[in-house]
Motif scaffolding. Sequence first.
Motif, PDB file in Angstrom:
ATOM      1  N   ILE A   1      43.509  46.016  51.082  1.00 18.90           N
ATOM      2  CA  ILE A   1      43.209  46.603  49.757  1.00 18.90           C
ATOM      3  C   ILE A   1      43.172  45.510  48.684  1.00 18.90           C
ATOM      4  O   ILE A   1      42.266  45.473  47.836  1.00 18.90           O
ATOM      5  N   ARG A   2      44.150  44.604  48.704  1.00 14.41           N
ATOM      6  CA  ARG A   2      44.187  43.528  47.717  1.00 14.41           C
ATOM      7  C   ARG A   2      42.989  42.599  47.867  1.00 14.41           C
ATOM      8  O   ARG A   2      42.433  42.117  46.872  1.00 14.41           O
ATOM      9  N   TYR A   3      42.625  42.343  49.118  1.00 10.06           N
ATOM     10  CA  TYR A   3      41.477  41.473  49.367  1.00 10.06           C
ATOM     11  C   TYR A   3      40.185  42.096  48.839  1.00 10.06           C
ATOM     12  O   TYR A   3      39.324  41.419  48.269  1.00 10.06           O
ATOM     13  N   ILE A   4      40.043  43.412  49.067  1.00 10.25           N
ATOM     14  CA  ILE A   4      38.834  44.109  48.580  1.00 10.25           C
ATOM     15  C   ILE A   4      38.798  44.126  47.057  1.00 10.25           C
ATOM     16  O   ILE A   4      37.744  43.964  46.431  1.00 10.25           O
TER      17      ILE A   4
ATOM     18  N   LYS B   1      37.001  42.440  42.243  1.00  9.86           N
ATOM     19  CA  LYS B   1      36.991  43.328  41.077  1.00  9.86           C
ATOM     20  C   LYS B   1      37.903  42.785  39.975  1.00  9.86           C
ATOM     21  O   LYS B   1      37.555  42.811  38.796  1.00  9.86           O
ATOM     22  N   ARG B   2      39.094  42.270  40.395  1.00 11.58           N
ATOM     23  CA  ARG B   2      40.026  41.708  39.415  1.00 11.58           C
ATOM     24  C   ARG B   2      39.442  40.467  38.762  1.00 11.58           C
ATOM     25  O   ARG B   2      39.546  40.279  37.543  1.00 11.58           O
ATOM     26  N   GLU B   3      38.811  39.619  39.582  1.00 15.04           N
ATOM     27  CA  GLU B   3      38.213  38.405  39.032  1.00 15.04           C
ATOM     28  C   GLU B   3      37.095  38.735  38.042  1.00 15.04           C
ATOM     29  O   GLU B   3      36.966  38.095  36.997  1.00 15.04           O
ATOM     30  N   LEU B   4      36.291  39.745  38.367  1.00 10.91           N
ATOM     31  CA  LEU B   4      35.213  40.162  37.468  1.00 10.91           C
ATOM     32  C   LEU B   4      35.777  40.734  36.170  1.00 10.91           C
ATOM     33  O   LEU B   4      35.272  40.450  35.077  1.00 10.91           O
TER      34      LEU B   4
ATOM     35  N   LEU C   1      35.128  39.204  32.475  1.00 12.38           N
ATOM     36  CA  LEU C   1      34.554  39.972  31.370  1.00 12.38           C
ATOM     37  C   LEU C   1      35.506  40.040  30.180  1.00 12.38           C
ATOM     38  O   LEU C   1      35.078  39.998  29.021  1.00 12.38           O
ATOM     39  N   LEU C   2      36.805  40.146  30.454  1.00 12.38           N
ATOM     40  CA  LEU C   2      37.795  40.174  29.380  1.00 12.38           C
ATOM     41  C   LEU C   2      37.817  38.841  28.637  1.00 12.38           C
ATOM     42  O   LEU C   2      37.956  38.802  27.407  1.00 12.38           O
ATOM     43  N   SER C   3      37.669  37.749  29.371  1.00 12.95           N
ATOM     44  CA  SER C   3      37.610  36.414  28.744  1.00 12.95           C
ATOM     45  C   SER C   3      36.403  36.298  27.827  1.00 12.95           C
ATOM     46  O   SER C   3      36.473  35.744  26.724  1.00 12.95           O
TER      47      SER C   3
END
Length: 452
Positions: free
Chosen positions: A52-55, A59-62, A66-68
């Motif tokens: 789950i974390r790998y999948i 998404k977290r990196e994206l 986008l937040l940056s």
Amino acid sequence: MEYKYFRWHIIARILLLLALGYSSIYVLTSTHFWLVSFWLILSWLLVLVSLIRYIERSKRELAQFLLSIKQGDFTNTYHFKKKSDLNYAFHEINEVLKELSQEKASNLLYLQTIVEHVRVAVVCYDKDLKIKLYNRAAQQLFGKKQITSIKGIESIAPTIATTIVQMNHGEKALIKAQLNGQLYHLSVLATEFRLKEENFKLVSFQDIKSELDAQEIESWQKLIRVLTHEIKNSVIPISTLSEVLLQMLKTENGSKDISRLDDELIKDVIGGIETIESRSKGLAHFVSTYDRLTKIPKPKIAQTNIKTLINNTLKLFESEFKTRQITVETPNLTGVIQADSDLVEQVIINLIKNAIEALNASRSPVITISTEPLAGELLLKIADNGPGIPDEVLENIFVPFYSTKEGGSGIGLSLSRQIMRLHKGQLTLDTSPHTGTVFTLHFPTRASAPIK
């Protein structure tokens, strides 16, 4: 993250989950090693969480990327091995945005530096009259380092504050004001624009006192030369003729002797007196003309239709057009102006008369009257296909009492230009020996056109 390896990592984890699941069930149901089954189930849960974390990793990196961007933070670094990695795309986009941000900051600094160093005072304020831009020249003009609202300017110069608030987009004004113990003649220009759904007004102030002083001196010199010329033309003949008449009525020793007068001499004296009377009346007319030039009535502004105004004026010249065989063309007459129709009609009459006289030697005389909208103005053009205006005449054409016409007063164009200035407009001309002469009346329009 490389997409090919991403798929293999998912497949491997799924296979491992299947193997651990099957093994734990088998050990639990078919053997007595329940503790082994417990560890197998725990391993299965750990692999599931890892999957789950790998999948969700991409998404977290994206989301972080986008937040940056939203926060304008382009300091993050993204490590990658190949161009097929997702981090490579993040890196490239981040570099482009960083470059655009730096370019934007550089342009802003560049514009701020220009605004701060120009000699023109610049003030920008919003709909709530809050000042957003106030450059160094404005600080020197108003004598304050910082003013937060138009009310601050009102406390220093009420006339300036009232004028700039009432000005519309593209309007110009000339304001005379006493600031910091000095008299200023300010040329004021207002521009309205829209930025981020907010309306702003940018006002520039330029002190043109020195230019006006130089122009005033030059105008006075030209006017004095013309006045001197006209007065000399009347006074010198009167003085000379008066001296001759006195000599006719006096003896050689200077005593009066009317007994010497015979019929012929009396006739000469009467003729001389009549000439003096004629020139005196001419001088009196000249003075009254000057008085009329300096006492133009204040315009009674009302909505005026250009086409109606021109058609009514042209009716006054119908017979003259027929006699001189002049063709009048009105290809485009549209628009409404805020003006005194009587005063503007006088200007048009003067210009049409000039056009008629300029066409005396033309084989196919044509007068063209048209309108043209132009950035905050409505232009009314009166053109002729005559020989144009010579350079030596062009320089003095708007000088009062200057005329090249037989019996001309020389105030028509000067009076017309003053009338246009009273309407906050102007009168300009363009002339050429090949295309003729075009007089243009510039009428300011009230419509505001904010920049989006």
